[in-house]
Every structure is written in C-alpha cells, then in structure tokens.
Design a protein around this motif. Structure first.
Motif, PDB file in Angstrom:
ATOM      1  N   ILE A 203       0.853  -1.051  -0.079  1.00 14.75           N
ATOM      2  CA  ILE A 203       0.120   0.048  -0.024  1.00 14.75           C
ATOM      3  C   ILE A 203       0.966   1.173   0.175  1.00 14.75           C
ATOM      4  N   LEU A 204       2.052   1.279   0.814  1.00 16.66           N
ATOM      5  CA  LEU A 204       2.910   2.499   0.733  1.00 16.66           C
ATOM      6  C   LEU A 204       3.367   2.769  -0.630  1.00 16.66           C
ATOM      7  N   ASN A 205       3.838   1.566  -1.363  1.00 14.73           N
ATOM      8  CA  ASN A 205       4.072   1.714  -2.742  1.00 14.73           C
ATOM      9  C   ASN A 205       3.297   2.010  -3.666  1.00 14.73           C
ATOM     10  N   GLN A 206       2.127   1.612  -3.507  1.00 14.20           N
ATOM     11  CA  GLN A 206       1.117   1.918  -4.476  1.00 14.20           C
ATOM     12  C   GLN A 206       0.737   3.476  -4.379  1.00 14.20           C
ATOM     13  N   ASN A 207       0.775   3.938  -3.076  1.00 13.05           N
ATOM     14  CA  ASN A 207       0.432   5.286  -2.762  1.00 13.05           C
ATOM     15  C   ASN A 207       1.646   6.228  -2.714  1.00 13.05           C
ATOM     16  N   ARG A 208       2.829   5.997  -2.996  1.00 10.12           N
ATOM     17  CA  ARG A 208       3.885   6.687  -2.526  1.00 10.12           C
ATOM     18  C   ARG A 208       4.068   8.249  -3.106  1.00 10.12           C
ATOM     19  N   GLY A 209       3.061   8.530  -4.065  1.00  5.18           N
ATOM     20  CA  GLY A 209       3.146   9.810  -4.234  1.00  5.18           C
ATOM     21  C   GLY A 209       2.399  10.722  -3.059  1.00  5.18           C
ATOM     22  N   GLU A 210       1.126  10.051  -2.690  1.00  5.49           N
ATOM     23  CA  GLU A 210       0.532  10.892  -1.638  1.00  5.49           C
ATOM     24  C   GLU A 210       1.435  10.976  -0.371  1.00  5.49           C
ATOM     25  N   PHE A 211       2.220   9.709  -0.142  1.00  2.00           N
ATOM     26  CA  PHE A 211       2.986   9.800   1.132  1.00  2.00           C
ATOM     27  C   PHE A 211       4.230  10.833   0.902  1.00  2.00           C
ATOM     28  N   LEU A 212       4.660  10.945  -0.076  1.00  2.00           N
ATOM     29  CA  LEU A 212       5.853  11.888  -0.356  1.00  2.00           C
ATOM     30  C   LEU A 212       5.305  13.210  -0.355  1.00  2.00           C
TER      31      LEU A 212
END
Length: 247
Positions: A203-212
């Motif tokens: 999930i973190l990698n699939q949403n890495r744009g949001e996390f960044l």
C-alpha cells in the motif's frame, strides 16, 4: 538532505584562500560576474572524486555515505507521525549540476542539481492511517531507493561589518525537492507480522506519491537547517575579500 552536500562544495571553492596552503586541486574563482558561474561550477565538478572521504581542511565530513542523525515528520492535516534515526544516505556523490549562478551584488547562490540514484537506510518509528484509512504502526528498519532526485535551491546571504572588516553569512534558503520515483521497504510493522507487513508495504508503494507529498515540507525544512548550519560554519570568521578575491 542530499542538496546540503553540493552547497558545501560551492562554498568550499570560495574559501580556499583562507587556508595557509591552498590544495592544488582547488580552482579559485575571482570576483568577476562574467566568469564566476562557470568557474564555480567547474570547481565543484573537479572536486567530485574527493568528496566521499570529505574535506578535512574545512572540517566537512564525507558525502558518500552521508548521515542524518534524526528526521521527524508530523503532518497536522494528516494523522502521520514518523521518526527516522541514524539514516545512512548513499549515492549523493554522483550528483550532476544542471545549472548554477552566483549574484555578486547580493552573493545569493541559485542552483539546480540532480542525483540519479539515492539509497536511504536507517531506523524508524511510524504511526499513520493516511493510506486508504488503514492504520499502520511499527518500528524497525527503513530502506528507500529513489531515482532522479532534483532540487531547485536559492541560498540567501547578508554582509556584516566587524572591526572595519566585511564578512558574510547565510540567512535563508529556499528549496524545492522533486523525486521522480522511489520504492520503500519497512520492516517491523504490526509487531513483525510478515503477512500484514507485506500488505502495508504494498500500500505504501502504491500510494507513494501521496506519502511523498505529506513528508516533502519536512524534508525541505531538514535540508535547509543542515545547509545553513554547515555553510555558516565554513565561512565564519573569513573576510569577504578573502572569500572572493578581486580580479
């Protein structure tokens, strides 16, 4: 965090005249607006092979690897708390200067650079549910591999007089960090439950744009603090005329 290294190198090119003996590998740059940009850029690029071991003449540590003692991210608008400690950063020694300019009237430095690949490895503690509402908690090891790390930076300077001698110091830095892509791997989530940890990492990698997007302001703030502290340490007590020899 990787942009701090390049600014140290830029300032180092200006500080060589303060040394009792100037190393043969330092190219000095005179106070000439027509030549200063190319001169500083070439000086920094010539220093690149020596950067991993550091520049002991200026008490500057090596940049590859580069260490960050602690970085904290707390987002007010999102339920996110993450603390990284003893983060080892590798790859910054392969930086490329895309553009560099020095305004000799204000001594402001404008820089655009790229690090092709960068790896981060350190300890972390995480508490968040920003991704699809899934609570994610844990502490352990964190690994990040980033590619095409770009930065646009403006370093602001002021002059001051002391006993009739003019000096300079760095007062502020504006920076905009952009990372083309990255992958993240976190161990120790959900008390070490491998199945849940794998799901959370996906999930973190699939949403890495949001996390960044959430952690970007803290990244830029941390870089600014590091650059200003180290840059001012280098130029402290050195007269402006020594930093920038007249033509």
């Amino acid at each position: 965090m990787y942009r701090s290294t390049v600014f140290i190198l830029v300032i180092y090119c200006f500080c060589g005249v303060h040394l009792k003996q100037i190393p043969s590998y330092i190219q000095l740059c005179k106070r000439d607006q027509n030549t200063i940009d190319d001169c500083v850029r070439h000086s920094v690029e010539a220093l690149r092979p020596r950067l991993a071991a550091g520049l002991p003449e200026l008490d500057v540590p090596g940049i590859d690897p580069f260490y960050i003692h602690e970085i904290k991210v707390t987002a007010i608008e999102s339920p996110l708390n993450i603390v990284g400690k003893n983060v080892k950063v590798t790859g910054v020694g392969n930086f490329t200067i895309k553009s560099l300019s020095v305004d000799l009237d204000t001594l402001n430095i404008k820089l655009r650079l790229r690090i092709p690949k960068m790896h981060l490895d350190g300890a972390y503690k995480l508490d968040t549910n920003i991704l699809m509402g899934l609570p994610i908690h844990g502490d352990g090891n964190l690994k990040i591999d980033a590619v095409k790390c770009d930065a646009d930076v403006m370093l602001h300077t002021e002059f001051y007089d002391q006993n009739g001698v003019e000096y300079m110091r760095f007062t502020k830095m504006d920076n905009n960090i952009n990372i083309k892509d990255y992958t993240i791997k976190i161990d120790g989530l959900f008390n070490g439950n491998q199945a849940l940890g794998d799901v959370a990492n996906t999930i973190l990698n699939q949403n890495r744009g949001e996390f960044l997007k959430v952690i970007k302001p803290t990244m830029e703030k941390t870089v600014t603090e590091l650059v200003l502290e180290m840059s001012n340490k280098i130029v402290d007590g050195i007269a402006y005329d020594d930093l920038f020899p007249k033509p």
